[in-house]
Design a protein around this motif. Structure first.
Motif, short mmCIF file in Angstrom:
data_model
loop_
_atom_site.label_atom_id
_atom_site.label_comp_id
_atom_site.label_asym_id
_atom_site.label_seq_id
_atom_site.Cartn_x
_atom_site.Cartn_y
_atom_site.Cartn_z
N ASP A 170 0.85 -1.18 0.00
CA ASP A 170 0.00 0.00 0.00
C ASP A 170 0.89 1.24 0.00
O ASP A 170 2.12 1.15 0.14
CB ASP A 170 -0.97 0.01 1.19
N VAL A 171 0.26 2.38 -0.17
CA VAL A 171 1.02 3.63 -0.31
C VAL A 171 1.80 3.94 0.95
O VAL A 171 2.95 4.40 0.89
CB VAL A 171 0.06 4.78 -0.68
N ALA A 172 1.21 3.69 2.11
CA ALA A 172 1.91 3.98 3.35
C ALA A 172 3.22 3.21 3.47
O ALA A 172 4.20 3.71 4.04
CB ALA A 172 1.00 3.67 4.54
N ALA A 173 3.26 2.01 2.90
CA ALA A 173 4.47 1.19 3.00
C ALA A 173 5.62 1.75 2.18
O ALA A 173 6.77 1.36 2.38
CB ALA A 173 4.16 -0.24 2.55
N LEU A 174 5.33 2.65 1.25
CA LEU A 174 6.41 3.25 0.45
C LEU A 174 7.33 4.12 1.29
O LEU A 174 8.51 4.29 0.96
CB LEU A 174 5.83 4.09 -0.69
N ARG A 175 6.80 4.70 2.37
CA ARG A 175 7.64 5.51 3.24
C ARG A 175 8.80 4.66 3.76
O ARG A 175 8.60 3.55 4.26
CB ARG A 175 6.86 6.03 4.44
#
Length: 356
Positions: A340-345
């Motif tokens: 998910d997008v949060a995991a890109l951090r």
């Protein structure tokens, strides 16, 4: 949908040249003064290096979520641009229709050639881009009207106390000398419909107090656009902003301003999780968008490439561009081990992000 967004978007510009009047193309493409900032924008995204995770389940990758309270299919969006009716007869309405299909927000220029009512009727999530005027009530009336027609947020541009100088050859026609009056100013009062943005007065005394006043007046989320410094971002959030938009105005304001790819990390660090962080500037692929998200942005917005897509292929071109970007971003997330997008951090190599 498959294909390479970078190559296809680059080809669009050459096709748009055959459609757009030369002064319009020049106006959309140009940067301030020596165009140093303009030239560095895309290269700065390429400088960033990622450290992908492995041994992660990426059978399902979730790009969707919410942005300033509105659902989104992708962490992408359409940046504000004037003269869209020069690119397509239906201008911002066609762009909004494409954004609605893609499930991403569109930011409507205060100098748009389409009315708030017509844009709102598309069903797209749209935000108003606003310049503050010396007489605050003039801008506030425009904001009131936008909210009445469904604007879901207001984006206050803060990097334009004056319009930056852009050089042109002495014999070149100015876009405002050839522009159809119907292309711009559809929502401005009759007394303020000077087509050239440089001819419309802008506040040179913007202050944090203006943010709280606008937020209270509108009742919708407020984003401050044109932030490159962490301390400015923190001040904006302290004053009432719900979001900060890392932008150098497409290289059209202060030349030699830093590339946004080198600023988004410091802005995120300054505001933490207290605000939404947006970024634009030189993004030309889904991989660039992934880098922006990895550096700390919640969403990445595009301007010039979507303008060219609208000119070359109308709303179908914008839909295709957004679809290609979505697919490239999804692939990048899988390869980076991010479901998910949060995991890109955190997949950024902090030693290889360029000067900060």
């Amino acid at each position: 949908m498959h294909g390479d967004a970078t190559g296809w978007l680059a080809d669009l510009e050459s096709r748009a040249r055959a459609v757009l009047p030369a002064p319009v193309l020049r106006y959309v493409s140009e940067g301030a003064r020596d165009e140093v900032t303009l030239a560095e924008a895309t290269a700065a995204w390429r400088e960033v290096r990622l450290l992908p995770r492995v041994l992660r389940d990426v059978r399902e990758v979730r790009l969707g979520g919410a942005l300033l309270g509105s659902p989104t299919r992708s962490p992408l969006g359409v940046a504000p641009m004037t003269l869209q009716r020069a690119a397509h007869a239906r201008g911002e309405v066609a762009m909004a229709e494409a954004a609605a299909v893609a499930g991403v927000p569109m930011v409507l220029s205060s100098n748009a050639g389409s009315t708030f009512a017509d844009v709102g009727a598309t069903g797209a999530t749209w935000w108003l881009q606003l310049y503050m005027t010396p007489e605050r009530e003039v801008a506030a009336r425009l904001l009131d009207e936008a909210v009445r027609h469904g604007a879901a947020a207001v984006v206050l541009t803060v990097d334009t106390p004056v319009v930056g100088t852009r050089h042109a050859a002495p014999d070149e026609e100015r876009v405002w000398d050839v522009a159809d009056p119907a292309w711009v100013g559809a929502n401005l009062p009759e007394s303020g419909r000077e087509p050239d943005p440089a001819g419309r007065a802008k506040a040179m005394d913007l202050a944090p107090a203006d943010l709280g006043w606008l937020r209270e007046r509108s009742g919708v989320p407020l984003v401050v656009k044109g932030v490159l410094r962490g301390d400015d971002a923190a001040d904006a959030v302290q004053a009432g902003a719900d979001g900060v938009w890392v932008s150098n105005h497409g290289g059209r304001q202060l030349d030699q301003a830093q590339a946004t790819a080198r600023c988004v990390g410091r802005v995120r660090e300054a505001v933490g999780d207290r605000a939404t962080v947006l970024v634009d500037g030189g993004v030309r692929s889904g991989l660039h968008a992934a880098v922006g998200l990895a550096l700390g942005a919640d969403a990445v917005l595009l301007g010039r490439p979507l303008f060219m897509a609208l000119a070359a292929e109308g709303p179908d071109g914008v839909r295709r561009a957004l679809g290609l970007l979505h697919d490239e971003l999804e692939e990048a997330m899988r390869l980076a081990g991010c479901p998910d997008v949060a995991a890109l951090r955190g997949v950024v190599d902090s030693g290889a992000t360029g000067p900060r």
